[in-house]
Each structure stands twice: as C-alpha cells, then as structure tokens.
Design a protein around this motif. Sequence first.
Motif, PDB file in Angstrom:
ATOM      1  N   UNK A  11      27.465  57.456  55.099  1.00 50.34           N
ATOM      2  CA  UNK A  11      27.420  56.139  55.188  1.00 50.34           C
ATOM      3  C   UNK A  11      27.016  55.413  53.646  1.00 50.34           C
ATOM      4  N   UNK A  12      25.936  56.246  52.865  1.00 54.43           N
ATOM      5  CA  UNK A  12      25.526  55.781  51.655  1.00 54.43           C
ATOM      6  C   UNK A  12      26.421  55.703  50.825  1.00 54.43           C
ATOM      7  N   UNK A  16      27.773  52.662  48.570  1.00 54.95           N
ATOM      8  CA  UNK A  16      27.884  52.516  47.404  1.00 54.95           C
ATOM      9  C   UNK A  16      29.210  52.264  46.628  1.00 54.95           C
ATOM     10  N   UNK A  17      30.188  52.763  47.386  1.00 57.40           N
ATOM     11  CA  UNK A  17      31.585  52.242  46.843  1.00 57.40           C
ATOM     12  C   UNK A  17      31.662  50.871  46.977  1.00 57.40           C
ATOM     13  N   UNK A  21      32.650  48.045  44.174  1.00 55.59           N
ATOM     14  CA  UNK A  21      33.732  47.217  44.109  1.00 55.59           C
ATOM     15  C   UNK A  21      33.458  45.763  44.483  1.00 55.59           C
ATOM     16  N   UNK A  22      32.538  45.329  45.221  1.00 58.08           N
ATOM     17  CA  UNK A  22      32.247  44.052  45.506  1.00 58.08           C
ATOM     18  C   UNK A  22      30.894  43.276  44.631  1.00 58.08           C
ATOM     19  N   UNK A  96      20.576  55.751  35.327  1.00 63.58           N
ATOM     20  CA  UNK A  96      21.198  54.876  35.779  1.00 63.58           C
ATOM     21  C   UNK A  96      20.737  55.124  37.365  1.00 63.58           C
ATOM     22  N   UNK A  97      21.251  53.763  37.936  1.00 63.56           N
ATOM     23  CA  UNK A  97      21.095  53.729  39.632  1.00 63.56           C
ATOM     24  C   UNK A  97      21.739  54.966  40.235  1.00 63.56           C
ATOM     25  N   UNK A  98      22.849  55.366  39.751  1.00 61.88           N
ATOM     26  CA  UNK A  98      23.588  56.597  40.558  1.00 61.88           C
ATOM     27  C   UNK A  98      23.015  57.819  40.318  1.00 61.88           C
TER      28      UNK A  98
END
Length: 121
Positions: A11-12, A16-17, A21-22, A96-98
């Motif tokens: 789910x995370x 994240x994907x 993209x959005x 970074x966030x990732x």
Amino acid sequence: MLAFSFGFLILPAVALMYLYFANTTAVEQDKSWVEWTIVLLCVGSQMIFLPSILDGPFQNLAPSYLTFEGAPYVWPVIIFLVSFIISRIGQDQEWTILQRTSYQLGLNLGILIFLLGPYIL
C-alpha cells in the motif's frame, strides 16, 4: 515474517508511485505530508493485516505480552513510535523523502520481524 512484512509495503509503495506520477512537485519539494502519508499507510496496513497473521498458532507460542486483546493494533503504534524516534536521531538532514521514509520503514519492519517473527513459524 519477512514475507509478511513485504505485504505491509504494498500500500505505501502504490501510494508513493501515485505521488511520483500525480504530484511530482510535492515529492521533489520534500513536503512533510508525503512522508507522513507513506509511513502512516504502512502502519495502517500493519493494523489491517496483523490480526490475521497473529491468529492461530501464534496465540499458543507467543508470550502473553504479545497476545493480549488489541495487540495487533497496539504493537504497530508502539513500533512506529520507536522507529520514528530512532530514525529522527539517526537520519541525515540532507536526505530526501524517499531516503527518510525508507529508513523509517526499514526500522519499523526490522523491529516487527525481530519482535514477532520467531513466534510466527
């Protein structure tokens, strides 16, 4: 337990994907809500799937501090708090966030695996 823990990341990872993209600008600008969304989705998926994992033989093998009423909902919150504190102490400010999210989720799943894993077998 390692195989189950990867299920908590589905789910995370999808979220994240979707954000990549959005809403690429939110990810690139290191918005804090992106990190919190991903981490809370992981904790939420643990709360959804842990009751089914911790049923059956786990109830007989695990110590009583792991099998009390509501344990599938309390342990993810406790593990989240511990992993949050450790990740804030150990993280680099230039990440970074990732990187921050991966570090915290890795700690979260590592603690979960070592706490519950021996009793799942």
